[in-house]
Design a protein around this motif. Structure first.
Motif, short mmCIF file in Angstrom:
data_model
loop_
_atom_site.label_atom_id
_atom_site.label_comp_id
_atom_site.label_asym_id
_atom_site.label_seq_id
_atom_site.Cartn_x
_atom_site.Cartn_y
_atom_site.Cartn_z
N ALA A 21 24.65 38.73 -31.09
CA ALA A 21 23.30 38.79 -31.66
C ALA A 21 23.38 38.71 -33.18
O ALA A 21 24.41 39.03 -33.77
N PRO A 22 22.31 38.25 -33.82
CA PRO A 22 22.34 38.20 -35.29
C PRO A 22 22.51 39.60 -35.87
O PRO A 22 21.97 40.57 -35.36
N ALA A 23 23.26 39.70 -36.94
CA ALA A 23 23.54 41.00 -37.56
C ALA A 23 22.54 41.32 -38.67
O ALA A 23 22.77 42.22 -39.46
N ASP A 24 21.42 40.60 -38.70
CA ASP A 24 20.41 40.86 -39.73
C ASP A 24 19.91 42.30 -39.65
O ASP A 24 19.52 42.78 -38.60
N GLY A 25 19.94 42.97 -40.77
CA GLY A 25 19.45 44.34 -40.83
C GLY A 25 20.51 45.39 -40.60
O GLY A 25 20.34 46.54 -40.97
N TRP A 26 21.62 45.04 -39.98
CA TRP A 26 22.68 46.01 -39.72
C TRP A 26 23.46 46.27 -41.01
O TRP A 26 23.72 45.36 -41.79
N LEU A 27 23.81 47.52 -41.23
CA LEU A 27 24.56 47.92 -42.43
C LEU A 27 25.81 48.67 -42.02
O LEU A 27 25.78 49.51 -41.12
N GLU A 28 26.89 48.39 -42.70
CA GLU A 28 28.13 49.15 -42.52
C GLU A 28 28.43 49.78 -43.87
O GLU A 28 28.49 49.10 -44.89
#
Length: 100
Positions: A21-28
């Motif tokens: 899935a697109p990783a847009d918005g996810w933060l590490e």
């Protein structure tokens, strides 16, 4: 984005990241404090803010020291060669223009 497979789940709500899935918005985020080390993942910036406001990991602020006289001398020593190159360049340009 190239971030796929990097996240596992949100450390606030538990939402799982679906591989592919697109990783847009996810933060590490990687956090290191006096009491330890943490590397949480978040599905949104709002969840990151919530985690930091509720985190029990003791964080210390970075203090910026005022420059000392030694620092100022080092700045001057580093700037002098650049000033000399600029001066010699201007002298060279003046000489070339005067020949024309």
């Amino acid at each position: 984005m190239g971030d796929e497979g990097k996240y596992t789940h949100c450390d606030v709500c538990g939402r799982r990241y679906e591989p592919g899935a697109p990783a847009d918005g996810w933060l590490e985020v990687t956090v290191e404090g006096d009491g330890g080390y943490a590397s949480p993942d978040f599905c949104s910036q709002a969840h990151a803010v919530r985690w930091f406001s509720e985190s029990s990991l003791p964080l210390t602020a970075i203090t910026i020291k005022a420059p000392t006289a030694r620092d100022r001398l080092a700045d001057i020593a580093l700037a002098l060669p650049f000033i000399a190159v600029a001066a010699f360049t201007l002298i060279g340009l003046w000489t070339v223009i005067s020949w024309i």
